[in-house]
Design a protein around this motif. Structure first.
Motif, PDB file in Angstrom:
ATOM      1  N   TYR A 210       0.779  -1.233   0.089  1.00  0.00           N
ATOM      2  CA  TYR A 210      -0.190   0.001   0.056  1.00  0.00           C
ATOM      3  C   TYR A 210       0.842   1.251  -0.038  1.00  0.00           C
ATOM      4  O   TYR A 210       0.281   2.272  -0.026  1.00  0.00           O
ATOM      5  CB  TYR A 210      -0.955   0.017   1.053  1.00  0.00           C
ATOM      6  CG  TYR A 210      -1.881  -1.096   1.008  1.00  0.00           C
ATOM      7  CD1 TYR A 210      -3.131  -0.917   0.334  1.00  0.00           C
ATOM      8  CD2 TYR A 210      -1.756  -2.214   1.984  1.00  0.00           C
ATOM      9  CE1 TYR A 210      -3.904  -2.275   0.305  1.00  0.00           C
ATOM     10  CE2 TYR A 210      -2.778  -3.293   2.021  1.00  0.00           C
ATOM     11  CZ  TYR A 210      -3.732  -3.059   1.207  1.00  0.00           C
ATOM     12  OH  TYR A 210      -4.372  -4.331   0.940  1.00  0.00           O
ATOM     13  N   LEU A 211       2.067   1.251   0.174  1.00  0.00           N
ATOM     14  CA  LEU A 211       3.091   2.126   0.154  1.00  0.00           C
ATOM     15  C   LEU A 211       3.154   2.744  -1.289  1.00  0.00           C
ATOM     16  O   LEU A 211       3.724   3.765  -1.552  1.00  0.00           O
ATOM     17  CB  LEU A 211       4.299   1.930   0.817  1.00  0.00           C
ATOM     18  CG  LEU A 211       4.227   1.727   2.195  1.00  0.00           C
ATOM     19  CD1 LEU A 211       5.781   1.554   2.732  1.00  0.00           C
ATOM     20  CD2 LEU A 211       3.512   3.045   2.903  1.00  0.00           C
TER      21      LEU A 211
ATOM     22  N   LEU B  79       4.630  -6.449  -4.921  1.00  0.00           N
ATOM     23  CA  LEU B  79       4.290  -6.182  -3.449  1.00  0.00           C
ATOM     24  C   LEU B  79       5.153  -4.897  -2.742  1.00  0.00           C
ATOM     25  O   LEU B  79       5.141  -4.437  -1.698  1.00  0.00           O
ATOM     26  CB  LEU B  79       4.609  -7.219  -2.530  1.00  0.00           C
ATOM     27  CG  LEU B  79       3.626  -8.375  -2.294  1.00  0.00           C
ATOM     28  CD1 LEU B  79       4.175  -9.540  -1.809  1.00  0.00           C
ATOM     29  CD2 LEU B  79       2.387  -7.994  -1.478  1.00  0.00           C
ATOM     30  N   ASN B  80       5.929  -4.417  -3.809  1.00  0.00           N
ATOM     31  CA  ASN B  80       6.828  -3.108  -3.380  1.00  0.00           C
ATOM     32  C   ASN B  80       7.971  -3.432  -2.584  1.00  0.00           C
ATOM     33  O   ASN B  80       8.324  -2.877  -1.594  1.00  0.00           O
ATOM     34  CB  ASN B  80       5.948  -2.257  -3.070  1.00  0.00           C
ATOM     35  CG  ASN B  80       6.589  -0.849  -2.868  1.00  0.00           C
ATOM     36  OD1 ASN B  80       7.583  -0.439  -3.668  1.00  0.00           O
ATOM     37  ND2 ASN B  80       6.307   0.114  -1.646  1.00  0.00           N
ATOM     38  N   LEU B  81       8.539  -4.810  -2.500  1.00  0.00           N
ATOM     39  CA  LEU B  81       9.506  -5.219  -1.751  1.00  0.00           C
ATOM     40  C   LEU B  81      10.890  -5.266  -2.242  1.00  0.00           C
ATOM     41  O   LEU B  81      11.977  -5.702  -1.863  1.00  0.00           O
ATOM     42  CB  LEU B  81       9.293  -6.662  -1.268  1.00  0.00           C
ATOM     43  CG  LEU B  81       7.899  -6.667  -0.493  1.00  0.00           C
ATOM     44  CD1 LEU B  81       7.564  -8.287  -0.389  1.00  0.00           C
ATOM     45  CD2 LEU B  81       7.919  -6.215   0.742  1.00  0.00           C
ATOM     46  N   GLU B  82      11.086  -4.400  -3.521  1.00  0.00           N
ATOM     47  CA  GLU B  82      12.622  -4.290  -4.292  1.00  0.00           C
ATOM     48  C   GLU B  82      13.489  -3.653  -3.545  1.00  0.00           C
ATOM     49  O   GLU B  82      14.483  -3.544  -3.715  1.00  0.00           O
ATOM     50  CB  GLU B  82      12.337  -4.188  -5.662  1.00  0.00           C
ATOM     51  CG  GLU B  82      11.550  -5.252  -6.350  1.00  0.00           C
ATOM     52  CD  GLU B  82      11.965  -5.635  -7.623  1.00  0.00           C
ATOM     53  OE1 GLU B  82      11.831  -4.724  -8.606  1.00  0.00           O
ATOM     54  OE2 GLU B  82      12.572  -6.789  -7.930  1.00  0.00           O
ATOM     55  N   SER B  83      12.918  -2.302  -3.048  1.00  0.00           N
ATOM     56  CA  SER B  83      13.885  -1.493  -2.496  1.00  0.00           C
ATOM     57  C   SER B  83      13.514  -1.354  -0.854  1.00  0.00           C
ATOM     58  O   SER B  83      12.424  -1.820  -0.423  1.00  0.00           O
ATOM     59  CB  SER B  83      13.682   0.212  -3.174  1.00  0.00           C
ATOM     60  OG  SER B  83      12.258   0.392  -2.921  1.00  0.00           O
ATOM     61  N   LYS B 177       2.465   6.228   6.350  1.00  0.00           N
ATOM     62  CA  LYS B 177       1.508   5.805   5.362  1.00  0.00           C
ATOM     63  C   LYS B 177       0.905   4.430   5.850  1.00  0.00           C
ATOM     64  O   LYS B 177      -0.010   4.000   5.151  1.00  0.00           O
ATOM     65  CB  LYS B 177       1.779   5.777   4.010  1.00  0.00           C
ATOM     66  CG  LYS B 177       2.290   7.023   3.536  1.00  0.00           C
ATOM     67  CD  LYS B 177       0.922   7.763   2.886  1.00  0.00           C
ATOM     68  CE  LYS B 177       1.299   8.949   2.049  1.00  0.00           C
ATOM     69  NZ  LYS B 177       2.252   9.889   2.549  1.00  0.00           N
ATOM     70  N   ALA B 178       1.454   3.568   6.853  1.00  0.00           N
ATOM     71  CA  ALA B 178       1.159   2.339   7.066  1.00  0.00           C
ATOM     72  C   ALA B 178       1.652   2.034   8.522  1.00  0.00           C
ATOM     73  O   ALA B 178       2.616   2.664   9.145  1.00  0.00           O
ATOM     74  CB  ALA B 178       1.844   1.393   6.160  1.00  0.00           C
TER      75      ALA B 178
END
Lengths: 213, 213
Positions: A210-211, B79-83, B177-178
């Motif tokens: 969600y970011l 999932l936005n886990l690359e950075s 944001k989370a």
DNA sequence: TAGATTGTTAATCGATTAACAATC
DNA sequence: TAGATTGTTAATCGATTAACAATC
């Protein structure tokens, strides 16, 4: 007390309702609450509150609402929170330690909180025999003796993922019926055993989604 | 990378799939996996696996299945886990301490784990200035300075329930944001902010229900 | 090619919401 | 009584599963 199989989604909300009622009952012994207001505080629609409660009986008065103290006591019966439930914790690392301290504090401060860690297990020779908040740390091999003796029905697992399944299997064998699992592993258990999972890295990874943008 | 609004239920399963793939990729760089097998290991039906993935693209080959390494890398992108994602933790009690230690260990041992606690906050004068695993504990008033400076987007709350909302409000104000919330409180946040909750006593109370009959 | 498994559509299942008669 | 709110049924919404043509 037994009902037709109630859905998991319903059961999950009951403790939320109970928490709202607990808080209100503290300040006002004879308060009334509508499904509207209870829903608001629980983050749920009013119709759903009524439907959830209706699975278990009729607890309100038309035109009036629910007596907070009465509904609270009924919910405690429904959730099986009226008598002490003994809990074991396996894996006394820093997380296990933190949860134990928290539980002991809560148990001693809040008369109506009946979930109680009464035995700790860990196979680290440096920990065996030590106590945490007065609770002794036993080697895991003592499970066989202590679980039935103490009537322990629930366990908290704060062991490494690689050991969680083996530990759970043993505990099930000696009578544990419910687990709160902090290990990053999906536990396989027989159908009569229930597992709740708290998986830190799964949740963090989910939030990462969600970011974006 | 942006898709139509994907349901929460779908997003929640993606990290589970990823974990299965991580484990397989460790042993076999060029493994293949079918939706059947991935579903089994994730505790989900094969059709649902395919449907979940289909929201984001076509990752398999008919008659063959999915290349584990490829699907893994695609899921990490999704999932936005690359950075690296920087995380703050507020409330350095025993639970906060345990989570910090766990995170630092995981971050240093696992190259592909990119969620990183980089700042700790607590208002206890005995804690301020101390470090945990090399991370300094700041007074909460420093949030204003440190969150934007470090680019912190996520926070773990291990504060007492009575403070959780106030703390969350401030963090939101400075860009968080989370949240991963361990406090026994429903957080009210603006719609663009996401909250995952880990509520120990709610889970224990829920499990108590199943000990009946 | 024959067998297998995907991606996708249609069918089913379950959970939530809306509506309202009953009644306090 | 009039107003309010329950308990409950029917309608809606969403998520999962079944089925199968496409195709590797």
């Amino acid at each position: 007390m037994r009902w037709r199989k109630i859905s998991d989604a319903v059961v999950r909300r009951l403790p939320i309702y109970l928490r709202v009622l607990d808080e209100i009952a503290q300040n006002d012994e004879s308060a009334l609450i509508s499904s509207q207001e209870l829903g608001n505080k629980a983050g749920v629609g009013p119709a759903l509150v009524r439907k959830d409660l209706a699975w278990f009986g009729e607890f309100g008065k038309q035109g009036v609402g629910y007596e907070v103290e009465y509904l609270r006591s009924e919910l405690r019966k429904i959730l099986n929170l009226e008598s002490e439930i003994k809990v074991a914790l396996v894996g006394v690392g820093s997380l296990g330690l933190a949860l134990t301290r928290y539980n002991v504090k809560r148990y001693s401060e809040d008369d109506s909180f009946n979930l109680h860690i009464v035995a700790l297990f860990d196979d680290d020779p440096n920990k065996i025999g030590n106590t945490v908040e007065g609770i002794e740390i036993h080697p895991f091999s003592k499970v066989e003796e202590i679980i039935p003796q103490e009537g322990i029905q629930m366990a908290i697992l704060t062991v490494p993922g690689s050991e969680a399944q083996r530990v759970a299997d043993t505990l099930v064998k000696y009578g544990v019926k419910a687990f709160l699992n902090f290990a990053p592993t999906k536990l396989n258990v027989p159908p009569h055993v229930h597992v709740a999972s708290s998986d830190l890295s799964l949740e963090l990874q989910r939030l990462a989604y969600y970011l974006q943008d």
